[in-house]
Scaffold this motif. Structure first.
Motif, PDB file in Angstrom:
ATOM      1  N   GLN A 145      -0.185  44.851  40.559  1.00  0.00           N
ATOM      2  CA  GLN A 145      -1.294  43.907  40.509  1.00  0.00           C
ATOM      3  C   GLN A 145      -1.901  43.910  39.116  1.00  0.00           C
ATOM      4  O   GLN A 145      -2.402  44.939  38.661  1.00  0.00           O
ATOM      5  CB  GLN A 145      -2.362  44.253  41.553  1.00  0.00           C
ATOM      6  CG  GLN A 145      -3.441  43.201  41.685  1.00  0.00           C
ATOM      7  CD  GLN A 145      -4.263  43.380  42.946  1.00  0.00           C
ATOM      8  OE1 GLN A 145      -4.276  44.455  43.560  1.00  0.00           O
ATOM      9  NE2 GLN A 145      -4.946  42.335  43.364  1.00  0.00           N
ATOM     10  N   ALA A 146      -1.833  42.775  38.483  1.00  0.00           N
ATOM     11  CA  ALA A 146      -2.429  42.601  37.160  1.00  0.00           C
ATOM     12  C   ALA A 146      -3.848  42.063  37.332  1.00  0.00           C
ATOM     13  O   ALA A 146      -4.167  41.468  38.365  1.00  0.00           O
ATOM     14  CB  ALA A 146      -1.590  41.644  36.329  1.00  0.00           C
TER      15      ALA A 146
ATOM     16  N   GLU B 185      -2.786  38.262  42.108  1.00  0.00           N
ATOM     17  CA  GLU B 185      -2.533  38.841  43.410  1.00  0.00           C
ATOM     18  C   GLU B 185      -1.496  39.964  43.295  1.00  0.00           C
ATOM     19  O   GLU B 185      -0.693  40.003  42.358  1.00  0.00           O
ATOM     20  CB  GLU B 185      -2.019  37.769  44.374  1.00  0.00           C
ATOM     21  CG  GLU B 185      -3.051  36.704  44.709  1.00  0.00           C
ATOM     22  CD  GLU B 185      -2.565  35.754  45.783  1.00  0.00           C
ATOM     23  OE1 GLU B 185      -3.368  34.931  46.244  1.00  0.00           O
ATOM     24  OE2 GLU B 185      -1.370  35.816  46.142  1.00  0.00           O
ATOM     25  N   ARG B 186      -1.535  40.841  44.279  1.00  0.00           N
ATOM     26  CA  ARG B 186      -0.551  41.907  44.327  1.00  0.00           C
ATOM     27  C   ARG B 186       0.815  41.292  44.651  1.00  0.00           C
ATOM     28  O   ARG B 186       0.946  40.468  45.552  1.00  0.00           O
ATOM     29  CB  ARG B 186      -0.949  42.929  45.394  1.00  0.00           C
ATOM     30  CG  ARG B 186      -0.196  44.219  45.341  1.00  0.00           C
ATOM     31  CD  ARG B 186      -0.835  45.277  46.217  1.00  0.00           C
ATOM     32  NE  ARG B 186      -2.162  45.643  45.733  1.00  0.00           N
ATOM     33  CZ  ARG B 186      -2.853  46.691  46.184  1.00  0.00           C
ATOM     34  NH1 ARG B 186      -2.329  47.477  47.111  1.00  0.00           N
ATOM     35  NH2 ARG B 186      -4.047  46.949  45.712  1.00  0.00           N
TER      36      ARG B 186
ATOM     37  N   ASP C 280       4.489  42.845  32.150  1.00  0.00           N
ATOM     38  CA  ASP C 280       4.648  43.917  33.139  1.00  0.00           C
ATOM     39  C   ASP C 280       3.403  44.793  33.221  1.00  0.00           C
ATOM     40  O   ASP C 280       3.351  45.716  34.047  1.00  0.00           O
ATOM     41  CB  ASP C 280       5.860  44.784  32.791  1.00  0.00           C
ATOM     42  CG  ASP C 280       7.162  44.011  32.874  1.00  0.00           C
ATOM     43  OD1 ASP C 280       8.008  44.185  31.972  1.00  0.00           O
ATOM     44  OD2 ASP C 280       7.332  43.250  33.846  1.00  0.00           O
ATOM     45  N   THR C 281       2.431  44.537  32.386  1.00  0.00           N
ATOM     46  CA  THR C 281       1.192  45.299  32.430  1.00  0.00           C
ATOM     47  C   THR C 281       0.475  45.074  33.754  1.00  0.00           C
ATOM     48  O   THR C 281       0.170  43.936  34.115  1.00  0.00           O
ATOM     49  CB  THR C 281       0.271  44.895  31.266  1.00  0.00           C
ATOM     50  OG1 THR C 281       0.889  45.254  30.034  1.00  0.00           O
ATOM     51  CG2 THR C 281      -1.081  45.581  31.379  1.00  0.00           C
ATOM     52  N   ALA C 282       0.223  46.148  34.470  1.00  0.00           N
ATOM     53  CA  ALA C 282      -0.391  46.053  35.798  1.00  0.00           C
ATOM     54  C   ALA C 282      -0.591  47.460  36.347  1.00  0.00           C
ATOM     55  O   ALA C 282      -0.089  48.434  35.788  1.00  0.00           O
ATOM     56  CB  ALA C 282       0.492  45.253  36.751  1.00  0.00           C
ATOM     57  N   VAL C 283      -1.321  47.524  37.438  1.00  0.00           N
ATOM     58  CA  VAL C 283      -1.357  48.749  38.235  1.00  0.00           C
ATOM     59  C   VAL C 283      -0.212  48.677  39.229  1.00  0.00           C
ATOM     60  O   VAL C 283      -0.073  47.681  39.945  1.00  0.00           O
ATOM     61  CB  VAL C 283      -2.701  48.912  38.967  1.00  0.00           C
ATOM     62  CG1 VAL C 283      -2.682  50.155  39.839  1.00  0.00           C
ATOM     63  CG2 VAL C 283      -3.855  48.983  37.970  1.00  0.00           C
ATOM     64  N   TYR C 284       0.592  49.713  39.262  1.00  0.00           N
ATOM     65  CA  TYR C 284       1.751  49.754  40.135  1.00  0.00           C
ATOM     66  C   TYR C 284       1.444  50.655  41.325  1.00  0.00           C
ATOM     67  O   TYR C 284       0.987  51.794  41.166  1.00  0.00           O
ATOM     68  CB  TYR C 284       2.969  50.268  39.365  1.00  0.00           C
ATOM     69  CG  TYR C 284       3.555  49.219  38.450  1.00  0.00           C
ATOM     70  CD1 TYR C 284       2.869  48.822  37.301  1.00  0.00           C
ATOM     71  CD2 TYR C 284       4.772  48.613  38.732  1.00  0.00           C
ATOM     72  CE1 TYR C 284       3.385  47.838  36.467  1.00  0.00           C
ATOM     73  CE2 TYR C 284       5.293  47.634  37.901  1.00  0.00           C
ATOM     74  CZ  TYR C 284       4.596  47.252  36.773  1.00  0.00           C
ATOM     75  OH  TYR C 284       5.107  46.276  35.945  1.00  0.00           O
TER      76      TYR C 284
ATOM     77  N   GLY D  70      -2.029  53.983  43.079  1.00  0.00           N
ATOM     78  CA  GLY D  70      -1.701  53.154  41.935  1.00  0.00           C
ATOM     79  C   GLY D  70      -1.641  53.930  40.638  1.00  0.00           C
ATOM     80  O   GLY D  70      -2.367  54.907  40.444  1.00  0.00           O
ATOM     81  N   THR D  71      -0.764  53.487  39.765  1.00  0.00           N
ATOM     82  CA  THR D  71      -0.652  54.073  38.445  1.00  0.00           C
ATOM     83  C   THR D  71      -0.578  52.922  37.429  1.00  0.00           C
ATOM     84  O   THR D  71       0.140  51.943  37.643  1.00  0.00           O
ATOM     85  CB  THR D  71       0.562  55.007  38.339  1.00  0.00           C
ATOM     86  OG1 THR D  71       0.586  55.647  37.063  1.00  0.00           O
ATOM     87  CG2 THR D  71       1.884  54.277  38.561  1.00  0.00           C
TER      88      THR D  71
END
Length: 122
Positions: A38-39, A43-44, A89-93, A115-116
């Motif tokens: 989720q950036a 939305e996720r 690709d920057t986001a919480v994974y 999340g990471t």
């Protein structure tokens, strides 16, 4: 199932990063596992899904062969190898676990890690 994701960080465009998600309190055997991201302001979305028996693997369209999901049931861990990262690709994974259904939306997964954060500088 308690899920703990780790491996995020700050990398440059074109770099690789490996995420891992360790499960506790219950085995991941029998569960489908997935990575979402989720950036900010978005939305996720599904990054990758792997079925309990590794027969079925899905990737988001944006992956385009750059990422690989895998699991090690003996270690109770799921992995996401990410190559050729770019700023998008920057986001919480997040890692997630759920029943082996065809519902690949977030509501199809019952358990979530915290999340990471992955930040890719261009």
């Amino acid at each position: 199932v308690q899920l703990q994701a780790c491996g995020g960080g700050l990398v440059q465009a074109g770099d690789s990063l490996s995420l891992s998600c360790a499960a506790s309190e219950r085995s991941i055997v029998g569960y489908a596992m997935a990575w979402f991201r989720q950036a900010p302001g978005k939305e996720r979305e599904l990054v990758a899904h792997i079925s309990y028996n590794e027969v079925t693997i899905y990737y988001g369209d944006f992956v385009k062969g750059r990422f690989t999901i895998s699991r090690d049931n003996d270690k109770n861990t799921v992995y996401l190898q990410m190559n050729r990262l770019n700023a998008d690709d920057t986001a919480v994974y997040y890692c997630a676990a759920g029943p082996n259904s065809r519902n690949l939306n977030p509501d199809g997964y019952h358990y979530w890690g915290q999340g990471t954060l992955v930040t890719v500088s261009s």
